[in-house]
Design a protein around this motif. Structure first.
Motif, PDB file in Angstrom:
ATOM      1  N   GLU A 101      -5.561   8.255  -1.303  1.00 48.80           N
ATOM      2  CA  GLU A 101      -5.031   9.493  -1.895  1.00 48.80           C
ATOM      3  C   GLU A 101      -5.606   9.733  -3.282  1.00 48.80           C
ATOM      4  O   GLU A 101      -6.052  10.842  -3.593  1.00 48.80           O
TER       5      GLU A 101
ATOM      6  N   ARG B 117      -2.268   7.124  11.202  1.00 45.81           N
ATOM      7  CA  ARG B 117      -1.341   8.190  10.791  1.00 45.81           C
ATOM      8  C   ARG B 117      -1.771   8.858   9.485  1.00 45.81           C
ATOM      9  O   ARG B 117      -1.650  10.064   9.325  1.00 45.81           O
ATOM     10  N   TRP B 118      -2.235   8.058   8.541  1.00 50.29           N
ATOM     11  CA  TRP B 118      -2.661   8.603   7.245  1.00 50.29           C
ATOM     12  C   TRP B 118      -4.182   8.739   7.173  1.00 50.29           C
ATOM     13  O   TRP B 118      -4.754   8.821   6.089  1.00 50.29           O
TER      14      TRP B 118
ATOM     15  N   SER C 124      10.950   6.391   4.198  1.00 56.57           N
ATOM     16  CA  SER C 124       9.880   6.919   5.047  1.00 56.57           C
ATOM     17  C   SER C 124      10.250   8.286   5.615  1.00 56.57           C
ATOM     18  O   SER C 124      11.425   8.560   5.885  1.00 56.57           O
ATOM     19  N   TYR C 125       9.224   9.116   5.817  1.00 54.26           N
ATOM     20  CA  TYR C 125       9.465  10.450   6.371  1.00 54.26           C
ATOM     21  C   TYR C 125      10.027  10.405   7.794  1.00 54.26           C
ATOM     22  O   TYR C 125      10.553  11.402   8.280  1.00 54.26           O
ATOM     23  N   ASP C 126       9.925   9.268   8.460  1.00 50.81           N
ATOM     24  CA  ASP C 126      10.519   9.137   9.791  1.00 50.81           C
ATOM     25  C   ASP C 126      12.038   9.006   9.738  1.00 50.81           C
ATOM     26  O   ASP C 126      12.710   9.168  10.748  1.00 50.81           O
TER      27      ASP C 126
ATOM     28  N   VAL D 121      -2.854   3.329   1.535  1.00 49.63           N
ATOM     29  CA  VAL D 121      -2.603   4.769   1.622  1.00 49.63           C
ATOM     30  C   VAL D 121      -2.838   5.413   0.251  1.00 49.63           C
ATOM     31  O   VAL D 121      -3.509   6.446   0.129  1.00 49.63           O
ATOM     32  N   MET D 122      -2.301   4.775  -0.788  1.00 52.98           N
ATOM     33  CA  MET D 122      -2.378   5.366  -2.125  1.00 52.98           C
ATOM     34  C   MET D 122      -3.804   5.345  -2.679  1.00 52.98           C
ATOM     35  O   MET D 122      -4.210   6.262  -3.391  1.00 52.98           O
TER      36      MET D 122
ATOM     37  N   GLY E 218      11.978   6.312  -1.973  1.00 55.26           N
ATOM     38  CA  GLY E 218      11.261   5.284  -1.215  1.00 55.26           C
ATOM     39  C   GLY E 218      11.599   5.201   0.260  1.00 55.26           C
ATOM     40  O   GLY E 218      11.454   4.142   0.865  1.00 55.26           O
TER      41      GLY E 218
ATOM     42  N   VAL F  89       1.757  11.823   1.166  1.00 52.01           N
ATOM     43  CA  VAL F  89       1.518  10.588   1.915  1.00 52.01           C
ATOM     44  C   VAL F  89       2.663   9.622   1.630  1.00 52.01           C
ATOM     45  O   VAL F  89       3.360   9.738   0.621  1.00 52.01           O
ATOM     46  N   TRP F  90       2.803   8.710   2.550  1.00 52.91           N
ATOM     47  CA  TRP F  90       3.796   7.631   2.422  1.00 52.91           C
ATOM     48  C   TRP F  90       5.177   8.204   2.167  1.00 52.91           C
ATOM     49  O   TRP F  90       5.634   9.023   2.970  1.00 52.91           O
TER      50      TRP F  90
ATOM     51  N   PRO G 113       4.877  16.423   5.295  1.00 58.94           N
ATOM     52  CA  PRO G 113       3.761  15.771   6.002  1.00 58.94           C
ATOM     53  C   PRO G 113       3.105  16.701   7.027  1.00 58.94           C
ATOM     54  O   PRO G 113       1.899  16.611   7.249  1.00 58.94           O
TER      55      PRO G 113
ATOM     56  N   TYR H 256      10.622  -0.132  -8.813  1.00 61.08           N
ATOM     57  CA  TYR H 256      10.354  -0.445  -7.412  1.00 61.08           C
ATOM     58  C   TYR H 256      10.111  -1.927  -7.167  1.00 61.08           C
ATOM     59  O   TYR H 256       9.995  -2.347  -6.025  1.00 61.08           O
TER      60      TYR H 256
END
Lengths: 238, 238, 238, 238
Positions: free
Chosen positions: A203, A33-34, B70-72, A199-200, B68, B38-39, B32, A236
């Protein structure tokens, strides 16, 4: 250490294994996905603690992707279970050829609950030059607390990859290491945290690569990096 | 300024909040889609005016993405409502950690109805060098009316990001600012306009980056930039 | 030239218009698919011949995308019909702001049945430097018969864009022109052929850009380019 | 060699052809999935052995994509069958214009069961400079056993492309050749293996390209490359 028979484990552990299989299968979908992987490359694993007191130990198990399986076929059932020597305990396919490296990290770093490996292009480009990614972005202060370090050139097949990861990351803020000529490995308290770090790292590898193509990024003062890192880790709670 | 209880607001405002939640949720999917995030990074917010005369004020509310997530999972219900001090008024999750910066912009720039923040790679690469994007494309004349400016290195956690955005963009044609070592923030009369500006700033950041890799872009005469900007703003009425 | 009332046209022309609306709507989906556009940028048009003998003329019509509409909403019904002066004849929205340039090309180049405009990143990067793309790939010999030429800096709003396209492409093998500081326009005997040229010009712009980042591409002898072009045009009958 | 009538072949061969059509159709979807092709470019073929003893010969058949067909329409039925002279035996459309090159490879290299051709951007950029990709990644040791070599500038229409591929790859570890100014061709014991090689050659072409943009990649000692290659070939049994 004798081999574990997976069916002799207490029901609570068996449930943990099922849940870990589902999480690890789902998290693998984040790699394509990424754009972190092509074909069947890349892998995500998660530690499953077996001790009754819930503390990690060298007797723990890990759930990982099998070798050479397409990202379309990564169901929870397809995942495999190994001990922390990398021996297959449950699953119909061979574990990923990177399993020994994952297992080594779990044995030596009890705080690690998840490990990810990719060959994502920009991070691997830094790895090919053996060059750490300098901390030129506030996002790097947040996530990595400074530069992303480089590990040694290590060959698959013995413990040298795992040892290189552990030696580079022990006592380092960064959850990512660029293994020389190879690619990034990332760690985290959970598989999800390690995937986020994967992922980061791509990026920031891309953004700093691009920034340097037309000059040098402006430095961020060290105390600013420290403040970014502390705030982010508190908020976080990595 | 006392805290607002969201359920005491007039029905018309409550409807506006519902509509803004839906728009803001839907617009997050654009980030996205156009590879700007990302993320869980990046965020879109929209102002909801509360005064009966429909004029923006410091008593307005904003709708923004929670932290925090998710884009979903970005449904209208998941969005959160804050006042313009960044305090959470409605929502089950914490607001984005960038909320204070969005709120500051709404307080100081009444003409702004939407704010977007991303770490899109090319725009952030310019930001890492602290270098404005020169106006080398007719599309930049249209959308930005000239170069895209750089804001200061500012640390999250107080008003310094918001102040840096407002100071850089006040009286500037560009709806986008590249915050140093950080990334782009964009503004607009609506959240959709700010999202469009976030998409366009990455597009021009990439194209001018590529152009400069093999020489210097040809300059566009200033009066041509002015004509492009005026025509485009009249036609599309930003 | 008096204005045409679309409902007075013979049924055969009305059917042609319906078919062109469907083709043009469908072809617009190719632009984001191949990463040639962001947001609502870019447009595809097709000529609809109105003369009974089937020969193109200045009385023809064109079907094009409306202005400022999202790529998700590009149905056949949403397309608009204009005459070759760019005047709207059928449709509920304004035609694309590039309609005058498309119309000019159809008026002056009767062999052209489709026109496409994008701001695709790599092609636009060459356009920003005003530099033609040298013929360094056999694929360029096939599709373009040599280099991709550059057109003048022209401002939207009068005929200068259309004139720049026609002057650059008349008598040139290439179906693509890089309009200076602006982006590529492509032509073809059909809208589909023009879309293909838009896809291919970005592909070769990217590949030659990349090739030059580590040295100079090897030249292809001119007679080889000629043979590639002739063979390809005969086989595929552009 | 007389022409084969496809309907006279034994049922077992006809079944093999059906299975090969399905595999080849399905594998074509991998080319756009991994961004190796645009529009209708690129092609995958597979050898179908016709001799009763199962040994490859010059009488074999090949299944390949038809010419100029969109990636959306690549069903098993749309695939075409040719003999190893490139003559169409079954199918309603013309075979890919690269069929002669594929056929030549199958005639001269009996160990080859699949061939793939793309114009993937980074690999083609190396091909445009006529420069082999140096072995700077452990992944290259695994998959290619060293550098990826360059083949000659060859023109479509006779056997010169096929001859260039065979001469470059015979006795070479690499399953990929960068045909000068043209693009990569890859081979494998099956169509799937050749597709994997096409995916991997673009991946390493990109990563080494990126690495070199900020310095030279660190070399991998030759004996390390040898160990990587031998281990990988034994484990995965190419």
């Amino acid at each position: 250490m004798p081999e574990t028979d997976i069916h002799d484990l207490p029901p609570a552990i068996q449930r943990s294994l099922l849940e870990a299989r589902e999480r690890v299968a789902r998290l693998h979908a984040e790699l394509p996905r990424w754009n972190l992987v092509v074909w069947t490359a890349g892998n995500v694993s998660e530690r499953v603690v077996v001790r009754g007191d819930g503390r990690p130990s060298a007797e723990d198990l890990l759930v990982i992707k099998p070798s050479g399986v397409s990202y379309d076929q990564l169901s929870a059932e397809a995942m495999v279970v190994c001990d922390l020597r990398g021996r297959l305990l449950d699953g119909t396919r061979s574990p990923s050829s990177d399993t020994a490296a994952h297992a080594y990290v779990y044995r030596r770093m009890p705080e690690v609950g998840g490990v990810v490996h990719t060959h994502s292009s920009y991070a691997t480009a830094w790895a090919a030059r053996g060059e750490p990614i300098p901390c030129a972005l506030t996002m790097m202060g947040d996530e990595f607390g400074g530069e992303v370090p480089v590990g040694p050139l290590a060959i698959i097949g013995d413990d040298s990859i795992g040892r290189g990861i552990v030696e580079t990351l022990s006592g380092h803020r960064s959850p990512a290491v660029l293994m020389r000529n190879h690619g990034p490995f990332t760690i985290g308290p959970s598989a999800e945290a390690a995937v986020k770090a994967a992922v980061m790292v791509e990026e920031v590898a891309k953004t700093v690569h691009l920034a340097r193509q037309h000059g040098e990024p402006l430095p961020i003062p060290e105390e600013v990096v420290d403040r970014l890192y502390e705030r982010y880790q508190n908020v976080y709670g990595r």
